[in-house]
Design a protein around this motif. Structure first.
Motif, mmCIF file in Angstrom:
data_model
loop_
_atom_site.group_PDB
_atom_site.id
_atom_site.type_symbol
_atom_site.label_atom_id
_atom_site.label_comp_id
_atom_site.label_asym_id
_atom_site.label_seq_id
_atom_site.Cartn_x
_atom_site.Cartn_y
_atom_site.Cartn_z
ATOM 1 N N GLU A 224 1.192 -1.426 0.474
ATOM 2 C CA GLU A 224 0.007 -0.013 0.098
ATOM 3 C C GLU A 224 0.547 1.591 0.564
ATOM 4 N N VAL A 225 2.161 1.805 0.930
ATOM 5 C CA VAL A 225 3.301 2.170 0.180
ATOM 6 C C VAL A 225 3.547 2.971 -0.058
ATOM 7 N N ALA A 226 3.599 1.593 -1.292
ATOM 8 C CA ALA A 226 4.543 1.648 -2.561
ATOM 9 C C ALA A 226 3.304 2.473 -3.479
ATOM 10 N N THR A 227 2.776 2.197 -3.747
ATOM 11 C CA THR A 227 1.285 2.522 -4.068
ATOM 12 C C THR A 227 1.186 3.712 -3.839
ATOM 13 N N LEU A 228 1.170 3.798 -2.668
ATOM 14 C CA LEU A 228 0.992 5.652 -3.105
ATOM 15 C C LEU A 228 2.122 6.423 -2.680
ATOM 16 N N LYS A 229 3.526 5.839 -3.498
ATOM 17 C CA LYS A 229 4.446 6.664 -3.134
ATOM 18 C C LYS A 229 4.573 6.394 -4.943
#
Length: 281
Positions: A9-14
């Motif tokens: 999810e963090v990667a997606t947000l980044k």
């Protein structure tokens, strides 16, 4: 599983943030590009407006210069026409033809002078003036420079060269100048002599009305002295009544004209006493 999901999810947000930043950067770049284009268009528009205003000013300046040039051309044309007329007049004079000078003296006091100046008389006919001058000096006794000068043209049976015609005009000019000066001294004894030939001419233009003033003054002065002498013998004489009243009873037939002849000698005596340099208004 929970940790892996969070990491994803963090990667997606980044990735979303990076995409948003790239999009914002692209939009900013596009906006800056558009602003630069707008500024360039504004500059071009400003330059066009300034050029248009400059062209308008140049156009008005050219119109003014053109109008001034047209006026100058008209003035030059008129001056050239006048010069051509003067040249033609000089040619006529040199050829011995009649030349008429249009008089500007239209005042009623100058009618006689205008008539003389505008008539085809001796002033317009050089050969005739030369002949008159030669005859005049030939009749004089003795020898003089004028007599010798005019004698060479007394019997001219051939055309006179322009150079000699100019000499004749100069001599006639001298004679006219001396005559005018003599007349001016007699008419205006107490005034300074004009310093130019044109000044002499202008003074003579005033001679016609001035002669009338002199004639009137002479009449007044003669009558004044005659009436004053009458008062010496008849102190109570009313001069005004003498002039304006009718003859006394029984002498209605009497008129001043009846006594002109008998009083003429006395009038001449009075004339001898009258001053010549006093003008009575």
């Amino acid at each position: 599983m929970g940790t892996a999901g969070a990491t994803s999810e963090v990667a997606t947000l980044k990735e979303a943030v990076s995409a948003a930043e790239r999009s914002a950067a692209a939009e900013r770049t596009e906006r800056e590009k558009q602003e630069a284009q707008v500024a360039a268009v504004r500059q071009e528009l400003q330059a066009l407006m300034e050029k248009h205003e400059s062209l308008e000013r140049d156009s008005k300046t050219r119109e003014s210069e053109l109008a001034s040039a047209l006026e100058s051309a008209k003035a030059a044309k008129a001056e050239a026409h006048k010069s051509l007329q003067e040249i033609e007049s000089v040619k006529k004079i040199a050829a011995g033809k009649a030349f008429f000078m249009q008089s500007k003296d239209e005042n009623v006091n100058y009618v006689l002078l205008t008539r003389i100046r505008s008539s085809p008389g001796a002033f317009a006919d050089l050969p005739r003036s030369v002949s008159d001058a030669a005859a005049f000096y030939r009749a004089e006794e003795g020898s003089s420079t004028e007599k010798v000068f005019w004698s060479q043209y007394a019997e001219a049976g051939h055309p006179v060269p322009p150079s000699d015609q100019l000499k004749q005009l100069v001599e006639l000019h001298k004679v006219a100048e001396q005559a005018m000066k003599g007349l001016i001294v007699r008419l205006w004894p107490g005034e300074a002599m004009p310093g130019s030939y044109f000044g002499l001419v202008r003074r003579l233009v005033d001679a016609c009305p001035w002669v009338e003033v002199v004639k009137r003054s002479a009449c007044i002065e003669g009558a004044r002295r005659a009436l004053a002498r009458a008062k010496v013998h008849w102190g109570k004489l009313d001069v005004k009544k003498l002039i304006t009243d009718a003859p006394p009873a029984g002498k209605e037939y009497c008129t001043p004209e009846m006594y002109y002849k008998t009083v003429l000698k006395g009038a001449r005596k009075i004339a001898d006493e009258c001053p010549r340099d006093v003008i009575i208004e």
